[in-house]
Design an enzyme around this catalytic site. Structure first.
Site, short mmCIF file in Angstrom:
data_model
loop_
_atom_site.label_atom_id
_atom_site.label_comp_id
_atom_site.label_asym_id
_atom_site.label_seq_id
_atom_site.Cartn_x
_atom_site.Cartn_y
_atom_site.Cartn_z
N HIS A 63 1.22 -1.48 -0.13
CA HIS A 63 -0.13 -0.26 -0.40
C HIS A 63 0.72 1.06 -0.13
CE1 HIS A 63 -4.27 1.60 0.95
NE2 HIS A 63 -3.13 3.36 1.08
N HIS A 99 1.57 4.85 -2.64
CA HIS A 99 1.14 5.88 -2.75
C HIS A 99 2.47 6.97 -3.93
CE1 HIS A 99 -2.91 5.97 -1.70
NE2 HIS A 99 -2.28 5.66 -0.75
N ARG A 135 2.09 8.57 -6.59
CA ARG A 135 1.82 9.90 -7.43
C ARG A 135 1.89 10.12 -8.47
NH1 ARG A 135 -1.87 10.28 -3.01
NH2 ARG A 135 -0.45 11.85 -1.45
N ASN A 187 -5.08 6.03 -7.09
CA ASN A 187 -5.56 7.62 -7.38
C ASN A 187 -4.26 8.31 -7.59
OD1 ASN A 187 -4.39 6.36 -4.80
ND2 ASN A 187 -5.08 7.84 -3.93
N ASN A 238 -5.64 9.13 6.28
CA ASN A 238 -7.06 8.29 7.01
C ASN A 238 -6.91 7.38 6.36
OD1 ASN A 238 -10.02 8.15 7.15
ND2 ASN A 238 -9.84 8.62 3.99
N ASP A 240 1.35 2.62 3.68
CA ASP A 240 0.22 4.15 2.98
C ASP A 240 1.19 5.17 2.83
OD1 ASP A 240 -2.13 5.30 2.29
OD2 ASP A 240 -3.42 5.16 3.89
#
Length: 420
Positions: free
Chosen positions: A58, A60, A62, A92, A274, A301
């Site tokens: 997990h 990111h 980007r 995302n 989050n 995360d």
């Protein structure tokens, strides 16, 4: 290049043995009490610990879309710096990888710039909007699974359809569980700190209600299902019970949820993520979960943002903190040295279990791709974000004194990080 890693404490079949490791042609060739090879470069790792490379399911990165926050290059360098040889990148992005055409932008960047293995997720829905199923079939050969990370899939029928398709494709659903109608504009945990400081709180139910919903859908479809960043005691208990019933479910939690709680909050954006830091009781339930096997793995995360985006306090900063470069040292210091869990258990949580669940190659077993990291566990240092290789600097662990410094990371037999 061939390498001999000599005299280290090697994680070997679930425990540590003092021995040598020969890496040859990108593979782990031999693990033995003494190895000689005149063609190999020798590293003396006396009193150092040699682990299978960590795997973070997990992260990111980007890119594409937000390269001012992070790039494939900077994110994977940060991973190597923290001992990771595989990361699973969340979708995302812009454009979101909801089709093979969009996914290809990320795949090209990975091919050109990644220094460790990057396994991307495809989205569950188009644009992560929760309205239409993404092109799961065409992406299947190129993704490690499907996720709408950052958003919960609100439509139960759509999630059921996604699970049914993923089951047929042999792919995992990795779910961000969050019920939008229960958020109520919150941005930190709905606990004592929020009440005392007039902040809007995010209820625990917003997470565990969707976990419970999805468990029922997994029972119906038989899909392999993974819960992202579990943070509440109710989620832990729901997953524990589902496992007892034979449901194909795993979950992860993050280092910050195991080490911090909402009692540790200060008015600083580096404490905002989050899901949020929950109560002390939630933290204790998560620790019990990793001890009894309910919580299968630890994932960071890792979510970099710009300094401006994280400098607006708890209320207005964007959610997300970085974690690739601090995870092991924080967890070793706060969980292993305090005898909450063993070092062997930590390696299981950070390397062995994620590799098994997500079918990730590599490690320290003979014949495997040589994915290895070496740590000096006696090295004490203070976490300084300015020393990060990530573009992100926002961490709740800034200025924390920790033990355990990564001195080398090897991916596929190639040294991708070495302490100078």
């Amino acid at each position: 290049m061939n390498y001999i890693l000599k005299n280290g404490y090697v994680f070997n079949n679930g425990s540590f043995d003092r021995c040598d490791v020969l890496l040859s042609d990108g593979l782990v060739k031999t693990v033995s009490s003494s190895i000689f090879d005149s063609t190999a470069q020798v590293f003396d790792f006396t009193n150092k610990f040699i682990f299978p490379g960590f795997a973070d399911v997990h992260v990111h990165l980007r890119e594409p879309g937000f390269i001012y926050k992070e790039t494939i290059k900077t994110g994977t360098l940060a991973a190597a710096h923290g001992g990771y040889t595989t990361v699973c990148s969340m979708p995302n992005l812009s454009p979101t990888p909801d089709s093979l055409e969009n996914l290809k932008l990320q795949l090209d960047a990975i091919k050109n710039d990644a220094v460790v293995e990057v396994l991307p997720f495809g989205t569950i829905t188009v644009g992560e909007k929760g309205e239409t199923l993404a092109e799961l079939d065409e992406m299947a050969p190129f993704v490690c699974g499907y996720s709408d990370d950052g958003r919960g899939v609100q439509n139960e029928k759509l999630m059921l359809l996604a699970m049914s398709k993923a089951k047929k494709l042999g792919k995992i659903i990795s779910a961000h569980c969050e019920v939008n109608s229960l958020l109520n504009g919150g941005y930190i945990h709905d606990g004592e700190y929020a009440k005392k400081n007039s902040h809007k709180g995010i209820s625990s139910e917003s997470e565990y209600a969707q976990v419970k919903r999805d468990i029922e859908l997994v029972k119906e479809t038989g899909v392999s299902y993974h819960v992202c960043h579990v943070s509440t005691k109710e989620s832990v208990e729901a997953i524990r019970q589902a496992k007892k019933e034979g449901v194909d479910i795993t979950c992860e939690t993050g280092p910050h949820y195991l080490v911090l709680c909402d009692e540790d909050l200060i008015e600083d954006g580096r404490f905002k993520m989050n899901p949020p830091l929950r109560s002390r009781q939630d933290k204790e339930a998560l620790i019990e979960g990793i001890k009894d096997g309910t919580v299968d793995m630890i994932a960071t995360d890792h979510a970099p943002h710009s300094h401006e985006e994280k400098s607006k306090g708890l209320k207005d900063s964007l959610m997300g903190v970085v974690g690739l470069e601090t995870a092991f040292s924080v967890l070793y210091t706060k969980l292993v040295l305090t005898k909450i869990i063993s070092l062997e258990k930590l390696v299981e949580l950070m390397s062995i279990n994620p590799r098994k669940r997500f079918n990730i190659d590599g490690g320290l077993e003979v014949g495997k791709r040589a994915d290895v990291t070496v740590f000096d566990l006696e090295k004490e240092y203070i976490i300084n974000p300015e020393e990060f290789l990530s573009k992100g600097r926002s961490t709740p662990f800034k200025d924390l004194s920790v033990f355990g410094k990564c001195i080398m990371t090897i991916y596929g037999g190639k040294i991708v990080w070495q302490k100078k």
